[in-house]
Design a protein around this motif. Structure first.
Motif, PDB file in Angstrom:
ATOM      1  N   ILE A   4      -6.610   3.375   0.638  1.00  0.00           N
ATOM      2  CA  ILE A   4      -5.879   2.235   0.091  1.00  0.00           C
ATOM      3  C   ILE A   4      -4.384   2.510   0.122  1.00  0.00           C
ATOM      4  CG2 ILE A   4      -5.401   0.935  -2.022  1.00  0.00           C
ATOM      5  CD1 ILE A   4      -8.360   1.204  -2.705  1.00  0.00           C
ATOM      6  N   TYR A   5      -4.019   3.717  -0.294  1.00  0.00           N
ATOM      7  CA  TYR A   5      -2.602   4.068  -0.307  1.00  0.00           C
ATOM      8  C   TYR A   5      -2.036   4.151   1.108  1.00  0.00           C
ATOM      9  CZ  TYR A   5      -3.240   4.967  -5.223  1.00  0.00           C
ATOM     10  OH  TYR A   5      -3.525   4.826  -6.551  1.00  0.00           O
ATOM     11  N   ILE A   6      -2.823   4.645   2.048  1.00  0.00           N
ATOM     12  CA  ILE A   6      -2.363   4.720   3.432  1.00  0.00           C
ATOM     13  C   ILE A   6      -2.118   3.316   3.980  1.00  0.00           C
ATOM     14  CG2 ILE A   6      -3.051   5.332   5.787  1.00  0.00           C
ATOM     15  CD1 ILE A   6      -4.483   7.771   4.536  1.00  0.00           C
ATOM     16  N   LEU A   7      -3.034   2.409   3.743  1.00  0.00           N
ATOM     17  CA  LEU A   7      -2.858   1.039   4.206  1.00  0.00           C
ATOM     18  C   LEU A   7      -1.692   0.351   3.499  1.00  0.00           C
ATOM     19  CD1 LEU A   7      -6.543  -0.142   4.589  1.00  0.00           C
ATOM     20  CD2 LEU A   7      -4.868   0.221   6.387  1.00  0.00           C
ATOM     21  N   LEU A   8      -1.504   0.665   2.246  1.00  0.00           N
ATOM     22  CA  LEU A   8      -0.376   0.086   1.513  1.00  0.00           C
ATOM     23  C   LEU A   8       0.949   0.545   2.111  1.00  0.00           C
ATOM     24  CD1 LEU A   8       0.655  -1.579  -0.860  1.00  0.00           C
ATOM     25  CD2 LEU A   8       0.458   0.465  -2.268  1.00  0.00           C
ATOM     26  N   VAL A   9       1.053   1.831   2.405  1.00  0.00           N
ATOM     27  CA  VAL A   9       2.281   2.355   3.003  1.00  0.00           C
ATOM     28  C   VAL A   9       2.496   1.759   4.392  1.00  0.00           C
ATOM     29  CG1 VAL A   9       3.372   4.444   3.910  1.00  0.00           C
ATOM     30  CG2 VAL A   9       2.310   4.471   1.659  1.00  0.00           C
ATOM     31  N   MET A  10       1.421   1.635   5.165  1.00  0.00           N
ATOM     32  CA  MET A  10       1.547   1.047   6.503  1.00  0.00           C
ATOM     33  C   MET A  10       2.033  -0.396   6.414  1.00  0.00           C
ATOM     34  SD  MET A  10      -1.825   2.688   8.319  1.00  0.00           S
ATOM     35  CE  MET A  10      -1.866   1.447   9.562  1.00  0.00           C
ATOM     36  N   SER A  11       1.516  -1.143   5.460  1.00  0.00           N
ATOM     37  CA  SER A  11       1.958  -2.535   5.319  1.00  0.00           C
ATOM     38  C   SER A  11       3.407  -2.602   4.857  1.00  0.00           C
ATOM     39  CB  SER A  11       1.047  -3.290   4.372  1.00  0.00           C
ATOM     40  OG  SER A  11       1.116  -2.735   3.086  1.00  0.00           O
ATOM     41  N   LEU A  12       3.812  -1.659   4.026  1.00  0.00           N
ATOM     42  CA  LEU A  12       5.213  -1.620   3.606  1.00  0.00           C
ATOM     43  C   LEU A  12       6.123  -1.347   4.803  1.00  0.00           C
ATOM     44  CD1 LEU A  12       5.130   0.291   0.220  1.00  0.00           C
ATOM     45  CD2 LEU A  12       5.842  -2.058   0.604  1.00  0.00           C
ATOM     46  N   LEU A  13       5.682  -0.498   5.695  1.00  0.00           N
ATOM     47  CA  LEU A  13       6.484  -0.200   6.882  1.00  0.00           C
ATOM     48  C   LEU A  13       6.625  -1.428   7.779  1.00  0.00           C
ATOM     49  CD1 LEU A  13       5.190   3.361   7.795  1.00  0.00           C
ATOM     50  CD2 LEU A  13       7.394   2.744   6.768  1.00  0.00           C
ATOM     51  N   LEU A  14       5.622  -2.293   7.775  1.00  0.00           N
ATOM     52  CA  LEU A  14       5.706  -3.517   8.565  1.00  0.00           C
ATOM     53  C   LEU A  14       6.628  -4.543   7.925  1.00  0.00           C
ATOM     54  CD1 LEU A  14       1.970  -3.944   9.575  1.00  0.00           C
ATOM     55  CD2 LEU A  14       3.862  -3.235  11.040  1.00  0.00           C
ATOM     56  N   ILE A  15       6.692  -4.543   6.620  1.00  0.00           N
ATOM     57  CA  ILE A  15       7.497  -5.521   5.900  1.00  0.00           C
ATOM     58  C   ILE A  15       8.973  -5.119   5.853  1.00  0.00           C
ATOM     59  CG2 ILE A  15       7.895  -6.566   3.633  1.00  0.00           C
ATOM     60  CD1 ILE A  15       4.878  -6.385   3.180  1.00  0.00           C
ATOM     61  N   THR A  16       9.256  -3.840   5.700  1.00  0.00           N
ATOM     62  CA  THR A  16      10.630  -3.402   5.458  1.00  0.00           C
ATOM     63  C   THR A  16      11.612  -3.623   6.599  1.00  0.00           C
ATOM     64  OG1 THR A  16       9.977  -1.138   5.978  1.00  0.00           O
ATOM     65  CG2 THR A  16      10.101  -1.750   3.654  1.00  0.00           C
ATOM     66  N   PRO A  17      11.236  -3.742   7.876  1.00  0.00           N
ATOM     67  CA  PRO A  17      12.267  -4.019   8.886  1.00  0.00           C
ATOM     68  C   PRO A  17      13.053  -5.292   8.632  1.00  0.00           C
ATOM     69  CG  PRO A  17      10.314  -3.235   9.972  1.00  0.00           C
ATOM     70  CD  PRO A  17       9.972  -3.429   8.507  1.00  0.00           C
ATOM     71  N   SER A  18      12.489  -6.231   7.914  1.00  0.00           N
ATOM     72  CA  SER A  18      13.225  -7.446   7.603  1.00  0.00           C
ATOM     73  C   SER A  18      14.405  -7.166   6.673  1.00  0.00           C
ATOM     74  CB  SER A  18      12.303  -8.486   6.976  1.00  0.00           C
ATOM     75  OG  SER A  18      11.818  -8.009   5.747  1.00  0.00           O
ATOM     76  N   PHE A  19      14.383  -6.025   6.016  1.00  0.00           N
ATOM     77  CA  PHE A  19      15.478  -5.631   5.141  1.00  0.00           C
ATOM     78  C   PHE A  19      16.438  -4.669   5.829  1.00  0.00           C
ATOM     79  CE2 PHE A  19      12.102  -6.859   2.226  1.00  0.00           C
ATOM     80  CZ  PHE A  19      12.783  -7.695   1.371  1.00  0.00           C
ATOM     81  N   ALA A  20      16.275  -4.452   7.124  1.00  0.00           N
ATOM     82  CA  ALA A  20      17.099  -3.479   7.839  1.00  0.00           C
ATOM     83  C   ALA A  20      18.574  -3.878   7.847  1.00  0.00           C
ATOM     84  CB  ALA A  20      16.585  -3.317   9.262  1.00  0.00           C
ATOM     85  N   THR A  39      -1.095  -7.018  -2.715  1.00  0.00           N
ATOM     86  CA  THR A  39      -1.826  -8.283  -2.758  1.00  0.00           C
ATOM     87  C   THR A  39      -2.412  -8.628  -1.395  1.00  0.00           C
ATOM     88  OG1 THR A  39      -0.378  -9.073  -4.511  1.00  0.00           O
ATOM     89  CG2 THR A  39      -1.636 -10.735  -3.320  1.00  0.00           C
ATOM     90  N   TYR A  40      -1.694  -8.313  -0.345  1.00  0.00           N
ATOM     91  CA  TYR A  40      -2.149  -8.626   1.012  1.00  0.00           C
ATOM     92  C   TYR A  40      -3.215  -7.641   1.492  1.00  0.00           C
ATOM     93  CZ  TYR A  40      -1.945  -9.261   6.066  1.00  0.00           C
ATOM     94  OH  TYR A  40      -2.268  -9.460   7.370  1.00  0.00           O
ATOM     95  N   ASN A  42      -5.122  -5.242  -0.338  1.00  0.00           N
ATOM     96  CA  ASN A  42      -6.254  -4.902  -1.182  1.00  0.00           C
ATOM     97  C   ASN A  42      -7.564  -5.601  -0.787  1.00  0.00           C
ATOM     98  OD1 ASN A  42      -7.482  -3.527  -3.367  1.00  0.00           O
ATOM     99  ND2 ASN A  42      -7.320  -5.385  -4.581  1.00  0.00           N
ATOM    100  N   PRO A  43      -7.604  -6.902  -0.502  1.00  0.00           N
ATOM    101  CA  PRO A  43      -8.875  -7.521  -0.111  1.00  0.00           C
ATOM    102  C   PRO A  43      -9.457  -6.942   1.181  1.00  0.00           C
ATOM    103  CG  PRO A  43      -7.309  -9.196  -0.735  1.00  0.00           C
ATOM    104  CD  PRO A  43      -6.553  -7.910  -0.675  1.00  0.00           C
ATOM    105  N   MET A  44      -8.595  -6.601   2.130  1.00  0.00           N
ATOM    106  CA  MET A  44      -9.083  -6.023   3.383  1.00  0.00           C
ATOM    107  C   MET A  44      -9.698  -4.643   3.152  1.00  0.00           C
ATOM    108  SD  MET A  44      -6.291  -7.095   6.245  1.00  0.00           S
ATOM    109  CE  MET A  44      -4.853  -6.560   5.342  1.00  0.00           C
ATOM    110  N   VAL A  45      -9.042  -3.837   2.322  1.00  0.00           N
ATOM    111  CA  VAL A  45      -9.551  -2.496   2.041  1.00  0.00           C
ATOM    112  C   VAL A  45     -10.859  -2.575   1.266  1.00  0.00           C
ATOM    113  CG1 VAL A  45      -9.065  -0.355   0.797  1.00  0.00           C
ATOM    114  CG2 VAL A  45      -7.280  -1.453   2.140  1.00  0.00           C
ATOM    115  N   ASP A  46     -10.954  -3.481   0.319  1.00  0.00           N
ATOM    116  CA  ASP A  46     -12.182  -3.629  -0.452  1.00  0.00           C
ATOM    117  C   ASP A  46     -13.329  -4.101   0.439  1.00  0.00           C
ATOM    118  OD1 ASP A  46     -13.494  -3.409  -2.973  1.00  0.00           O
ATOM    119  OD2 ASP A  46     -13.558  -5.597  -3.041  1.00  0.00           O
ATOM    120  N   ASN A  47     -13.038  -5.004   1.353  1.00  0.00           N
ATOM    121  CA  ASN A  47     -14.062  -5.463   2.289  1.00  0.00           C
ATOM    122  C   ASN A  47     -14.546  -4.305   3.158  1.00  0.00           C
ATOM    123  OD1 ASN A  47     -15.695  -7.413   3.604  1.00  0.00           O
ATOM    124  ND2 ASN A  47     -14.242  -7.397   5.312  1.00  0.00           N
ATOM    125  N   TYR A  48     -13.627  -3.475   3.633  1.00  0.00           N
ATOM    126  CA  TYR A  48     -14.018  -2.321   4.436  1.00  0.00           C
ATOM    127  C   TYR A  48     -14.882  -1.372   3.616  1.00  0.00           C
ATOM    128  CZ  TYR A  48     -13.903   2.020   6.981  1.00  0.00           C
ATOM    129  OH  TYR A  48     -14.275   3.170   7.606  1.00  0.00           O
TER     130      TYR A  48
END
Length: 65
Positions: A4-20, A39-40, A42-48
């Motif tokens: 869960i934490y790995i996926l959370l960090v990966m999603s943060l890396l995808l979001i943060t370029p908009s703040f570059a 929020t985005y 967690n449902p995917m990780v729980d489904n997995y």
């Protein structure tokens, strides 16, 4: 839980370029990004987790296949 934490960090890396364009990220902005990422993702990780316990882990009590 580690996944869960790995996926959370990966999603943060995808979001943060908009703040570059900004020089720094405020703590409030970082908290908001983390909240949206959780929020985005967690449902995917729980489904997995459910799919893995039902169809992959043959020793799990909920194994179906």
């Amino acid at each position: 839980m580690k996944k869960i934490y790995i996926l959370l960090v990966m999603s943060l890396l995808l979001i943060t370029p908009s703040f570059a364009a900004k020089s720094e990220l405020t703590p409030k902005e970082a908290q908001q990004i983390a909240k949206e990422a959780y929020t985005y993702v967690n449902p995917m990780v729980d489904n997995y987790r459910i799919l893995h316990s039902h169809f992959v882990d043959s020793k799990h009590p909920e194994f179906k296949a």
